[in-house]
Design an enzyme around this catalytic site. Structure first.
Site, PDB file in Angstrom:
ATOM      1  N   TRP A 198      43.764  30.632  28.212  1.00 57.27           N
ATOM      2  CA  TRP A 198      44.506  29.466  27.748  1.00 57.27           C
ATOM      3  C   TRP A 198      44.567  28.323  28.741  1.00 57.27           C
ATOM      4  CZ3 TRP A 198      48.077  29.897  31.496  1.00 57.27           C
ATOM      5  CH2 TRP A 198      48.552  31.163  31.836  1.00 57.27           C
ATOM      6  N   ASN A 199      43.987  28.489  29.903  1.00 57.98           N
ATOM      7  CA  ASN A 199      44.215  27.443  30.912  1.00 57.98           C
ATOM      8  C   ASN A 199      43.252  26.260  30.787  1.00 57.98           C
ATOM      9  OD1 ASN A 199      42.144  29.121  31.634  1.00 57.98           O
ATOM     10  ND2 ASN A 199      42.679  29.211  33.798  1.00 57.98           N
ATOM     11  N   SER A 234      42.042  38.054  31.743  1.00 57.33           N
ATOM     12  CA  SER A 234      42.603  38.866  32.821  1.00 57.33           C
ATOM     13  C   SER A 234      41.759  40.130  33.048  1.00 57.33           C
ATOM     14  CB  SER A 234      44.032  39.255  32.468  1.00 57.33           C
ATOM     15  OG  SER A 234      44.007  40.021  31.283  1.00 57.33           O
ATOM     16  N   GLU A 271      34.576  36.788  33.255  1.00 51.47           N
ATOM     17  CA  GLU A 271      35.194  35.864  34.219  1.00 51.47           C
ATOM     18  C   GLU A 271      36.675  36.202  34.252  1.00 51.47           C
ATOM     19  OE1 GLU A 271      33.792  33.880  36.170  1.00 51.47           O
ATOM     20  OE2 GLU A 271      31.800  33.602  35.326  1.00 51.47           O
ATOM     21  N   CYS A 319      42.079  30.582  37.703  1.00 53.24           N
ATOM     22  CA  CYS A 319      41.669  31.915  38.134  1.00 53.24           C
ATOM     23  C   CYS A 319      41.218  31.963  39.582  1.00 53.24           C
ATOM     24  CB  CYS A 319      40.530  32.393  37.242  1.00 53.24           C
ATOM     25  SG  CYS A 319      39.197  31.196  37.175  1.00 53.24           S
ATOM     26  N   GLU A 364      47.885  39.077  41.015  1.00 55.37           N
ATOM     27  CA  GLU A 364      47.677  37.709  40.544  1.00 55.37           C
ATOM     28  C   GLU A 364      48.956  37.246  39.848  1.00 55.37           C
ATOM     29  OE1 GLU A 364      45.064  36.970  37.125  1.00 55.37           O
ATOM     30  OE2 GLU A 364      44.211  35.292  38.221  1.00 55.37           O
ATOM     31  N   LYS A 424      33.581  42.384  42.493  1.00 51.25           N
ATOM     32  CA  LYS A 424      34.590  43.447  42.378  1.00 51.25           C
ATOM     33  C   LYS A 424      35.324  43.316  41.020  1.00 51.25           C
ATOM     34  CE  LYS A 424      36.467  42.961  46.627  1.00 51.25           C
ATOM     35  NZ  LYS A 424      37.315  43.384  47.748  1.00 51.25           N
ATOM     36  N   GLU A 453      28.783  32.031  35.494  1.00 49.01           N
ATOM     37  CA  GLU A 453      28.736  30.883  34.597  1.00 49.01           C
ATOM     38  C   GLU A 453      28.160  29.711  35.371  1.00 49.01           C
ATOM     39  OE1 GLU A 453      32.810  30.879  32.694  1.00 49.01           O
ATOM     40  OE2 GLU A 453      31.550  31.478  31.009  1.00 49.01           O
TER      41      GLU A 453
HETATM   42  P1  NDP Z   1      44.019  37.455  28.597  1.00 51.87           P
HETATM   43  O1  NDP Z   1      43.206  38.487  29.248  1.00 51.87           O
HETATM   44  O2  NDP Z   1      45.371  37.809  28.121  1.00 51.87           O
HETATM   45  O3  NDP Z   1      43.253  36.888  27.320  1.00 51.87           O
HETATM   46  C1  NDP Z   1      41.952  36.362  27.387  1.00 51.87           C
HETATM   47  C2  NDP Z   1      41.368  36.270  26.004  1.00 51.87           C
HETATM   48  O4  NDP Z   1      41.056  37.586  25.532  1.00 51.87           O
HETATM   49  C3  NDP Z   1      42.328  35.686  24.966  1.00 51.87           C
HETATM   50  O5  NDP Z   1      41.588  34.918  24.045  1.00 51.87           O
HETATM   51  C4  NDP Z   1      42.901  36.909  24.330  1.00 51.87           C
HETATM   52  O6  NDP Z   1      43.457  36.697  23.066  1.00 51.87           O
HETATM   53  C5  NDP Z   1      41.686  37.815  24.274  1.00 51.87           C
HETATM   54  N1  NDP Z   1      41.974  39.235  24.151  1.00 51.87           N
HETATM   55  C6  NDP Z   1      43.120  39.901  24.440  1.00 51.87           C
HETATM   56  N2  NDP Z   1      42.968  41.225  24.209  1.00 51.87           N
HETATM   57  C7  NDP Z   1      41.691  41.408  23.764  1.00 51.87           C
HETATM   58  C8  NDP Z   1      40.924  42.555  23.376  1.00 51.87           C
HETATM   59  N3  NDP Z   1      41.421  43.789  23.398  1.00 51.87           N
HETATM   60  N4  NDP Z   1      39.649  42.342  22.995  1.00 51.87           N
HETATM   61  C9  NDP Z   1      39.100  41.116  23.003  1.00 51.87           C
HETATM   62  N5  NDP Z   1      39.780  40.003  23.342  1.00 51.87           N
HETATM   63  C10 NDP Z   1      41.064  40.148  23.731  1.00 51.87           C
HETATM   64  O7  NDP Z   1      44.036  36.244  29.605  1.00 51.87           O
HETATM   65  P2  NDP Z   1      44.902  34.934  29.550  1.00 51.87           P
HETATM   66  O8  NDP Z   1      44.596  34.149  28.328  1.00 51.87           O
HETATM   67  O9  NDP Z   1      46.310  35.345  29.835  1.00 51.87           O
HETATM   68  O10 NDP Z   1      44.309  34.121  30.792  1.00 51.87           O
HETATM   69  C11 NDP Z   1      44.731  34.333  32.066  1.00 51.87           C
HETATM   70  C12 NDP Z   1      43.756  35.208  32.819  1.00 51.87           C
HETATM   71  O11 NDP Z   1      42.451  34.667  32.738  1.00 51.87           O
HETATM   72  C13 NDP Z   1      44.084  35.275  34.277  1.00 51.87           C
HETATM   73  O12 NDP Z   1      43.982  36.592  34.751  1.00 51.87           O
HETATM   74  C14 NDP Z   1      43.002  34.430  34.922  1.00 51.87           C
HETATM   75  O13 NDP Z   1      42.755  34.740  36.239  1.00 51.87           O
HETATM   76  C15 NDP Z   1      41.859  34.635  34.014  1.00 51.87           C
HETATM   77  N6  NDP Z   1      40.943  33.520  34.107  1.00 51.87           N
HETATM   78  C16 NDP Z   1      39.723  33.708  34.701  1.00 51.87           C
HETATM   79  C17 NDP Z   1      38.856  32.661  34.869  1.00 51.87           C
HETATM   80  C18 NDP Z   1      37.509  32.856  35.487  1.00 51.87           C
HETATM   81  O14 NDP Z   1      36.644  32.029  35.272  1.00 51.87           O
HETATM   82  N7  NDP Z   1      37.265  33.896  36.233  1.00 51.87           N
HETATM   83  C19 NDP Z   1      39.217  31.317  34.439  1.00 51.87           C
HETATM   84  C20 NDP Z   1      40.492  31.240  33.800  1.00 51.87           C
HETATM   85  C21 NDP Z   1      41.318  32.316  33.665  1.00 51.87           C
HETATM   86  P3  NDP Z   1      44.961  36.174  22.946  1.00 51.87           P
HETATM   87  O15 NDP Z   1      45.397  35.637  24.246  1.00 51.87           O
HETATM   88  O16 NDP Z   1      44.878  35.121  21.929  1.00 51.87           O
HETATM   89  O17 NDP Z   1      45.756  37.358  22.554  1.00 51.87           O
END
Ligand code: NDP
Length: 486
Positions: A154-155, A231, A252, A286, A383, A453, A460
């Protein structure tokens, strides 16, 4: 107040907006005030099917086009994104709560950069020629994977849609993209603009929903690859689900990245780096450098300058261009961060500034600096994904490298020093997918980005992203009479 944020419909499939009110209603909340600004509906199984079927139908013809033609469409979409930057930035601010001062320069523009970059590369996707001796040779063909699923956090809703969509489409794939249920608006605009730019229907479909919709995409046999930003716990689930049908994945995920500030660093730059590494997007980034290791000799000076700079943060209406610090994107995330602050205090961290909720409508947490943090404290291990910087001290280079690496994550790292030999020596030993020297958190489209890790797999951006959206077919070419045993 009316914000005109309601999209035409919840989903964008096969080149048009599609509604199905049978799906669960999802309230879209403006985080700065807590008011509901739109409603969308989660994708039903029928909508998921429609999105995957149309993507599968469209993909082969798209892959058969010359790369330059695919690229031209992506570059046209980049131009439209830039032309509409003001409106798109406003929508991104409404979707996420990030200040317009940020969204004007970091979201639609970053998405446009990716579309432009991969649009340029699309005509140059090529294989290798491998001489095998005696006239025989092999060549390789990077083939698109087919239908790819993108699942976003969502960020950065616009940026994530473009960072995944642009390389996928450049390489000849189709994508079905599911934004986070908490920020569903911006990816629809990306789909609309791609089609306005000439993308044939079906190649970039957006469907809404929470985890179950993402899970459906991760297990569907029509999907060849899943690219997730999210996450670590979600990453584990999606990776495991994708493994059942041997899908490609890009993960990611989260981080707890170290930012190391040596005693010879230009201290004001280091303070700026630490601010960018912790408070941009209210800390919901992230790659943030949330463990700030400062050399013991300069930590007093560092904290003094930092506190003075943080006091200058302009906290207020995110739509006001003067504001440079906004709310958390969701109430749930605000509660998680407040819980972390309680734990940090209980474990002995010293609050230099912030450390509390800001009392106003919406989901606000003051920019927070914690000092006297030790490696074992929860705030130095987990985190937090909010505006919380943990400051630790060190004395020796070897010591700080070992402590910086003592984490399950490996997304990013930063080093501030004027000693160039030390800068390169240190980053070479940091286990992180991306490292910055005397900078932090810059991620241009031409630079690979991703984690090691627990922070993820795959990269990307840059040419590396094309590798992750293609698979190599190898062709052996025989040029001799064929020998056989009998
Ligand atoms: P989440 O892991 O909660 O959700 C990520 C996405 O996955 C959402 O669209 C979510 O849906 C979906 N999702 C949730 N459960 C499942 C499942 N079982 N199967 C498939 N899809 C699923 O992350 P957040 O949205 O809370 O984002 C924050 C996290 O993202 C932080 O840990 C951050 O570090 C990481 N992040 C990493 C980045 C990177 O490039 N490495 C960049 C930005 C963030 P929904 O939320 O709609 O339920």
């Amino acid at each position: 107040m009316t914000h005109d944020a309601q999209p035409t419909a919840s989903h964008f499939i096969d080149g048009q907006y599609v509604e199905d009110t049978a799906g669960d209603a999802i309230a879209v909340i403006y985080p700065a005030t807590g008011e509901q600004i739109a409603t969308v509906h989660a994708a039903t199984p029928a909508i998921i099917d429609r999105a995957l079927d149309s993507a599968a139908r469209a993909q082969a013809d798209w892959a058969a086009l010359p790369g330059v033609e695919r690229g031209r469409i992506l570059r046209r979409a980049a131009d439209i994104l830039r032309d509409r930057n003001d409106a798109l930035s406003r929508l991104e601010t409404l979707d996420t709560g990030k200040p317009i001062q940020e969204t004007l320069v970091a979201d639609a523009t970053s998405g446009a950069d990716a579309l432009e970059y991969f649009g340029g590369l699309a005509g140059d996707i090529s294989g290798r020629h491998i001489p095998l001796g005696g006239g025989d040779f092999a060549y390789t063909i990077p083939r698109p994977l087919g239908v790819c699923a993108g699942i976003g956090a969502w960020n950065y809703p616009t940026q994530i849609a473009c960072w995944k969509g642009a390389p996928a489409l450049a390489a000849g794939n189709a994508m079905v993209f599911k934004p986070s249920e908490t920020t569903p608006l911006c990816a629809l605009k990306v789909a609309e603009i791609l089609h306005e730019a000439g993308l044939p229907p079906g190649l970039f479909n957006v469907i809404q929903g929470a985890g179950p919709v993402g899970a459906a995409l991760s297990t569907d046999p029509r999907v060849a690859k899943v690219s997730l930003t999210g996450s670590v716990p979600t990453g584990r689930k999606v990776y495991a689900a994708a493994a059942q049908s041997m899908k490609h994945v890009t993960m990611e995920l989260g981080g707890k990245s170290p930012l190391v500030i040596f005693d010879d660093a230009t201290l004001d730059d280091a303070v700026s780096g630490a601010i960018n590494a912790n408070f941009y997007s209210s800390g919901q980034v992230c790659s943030n450098g949330t463990r700030v290791f400062v050399h013991e000799a300069v930590v007093g000076d560092f904290l003094e300058r930092l506190e003075a700079r943080v006091a200058k943060a302009v906290i207020g209406d995110p739509l006001d261009p003067a504001t440079n610090f906004g709310p958390m994107t969701t109430e749930a995330q605000m509660q998680i961060v407040l819980g972390h602050l309680d734990t940090a205090r209980a474990e002995g961290a010293r609050v230099v500034c912030g450390g509390h909720r800001i009392e106003r409508a919406g989901y606000w947490i003051a920019p927070t600096v914690l000092a006297d943090v030790t490696d074992a404290m929860t705030c130095a291990r987990d985190e937090i994904f909010g505006p919380v910087m943990s400051v630790l001290t060190f004395t020796a280079e070897d010591e700080v490298i070992a402590r910086a690496n003592d984490t399950a994550f490996g997304l990013s790292a930063g080093v501030f020093t004027r000693d160039i030999a030390r800068a390169h020596r240190v980053v070479a030993q940091l286990k992180a997918g991306t490292a910055w020297i005397n900078e932090y958190n810059l991620t241009p489209a031409g630079m690979p980005f991703g984690g090691s890790k627990a922070s993820g797999i795959g990269r990307e951006n840059a040419r590396e992203a094309l590798d992750h959206f293609t698979e190599v077919q190898t062709v052996y070419v025989g040029t001799h009479p064929v020998e056989a045993a009998f």
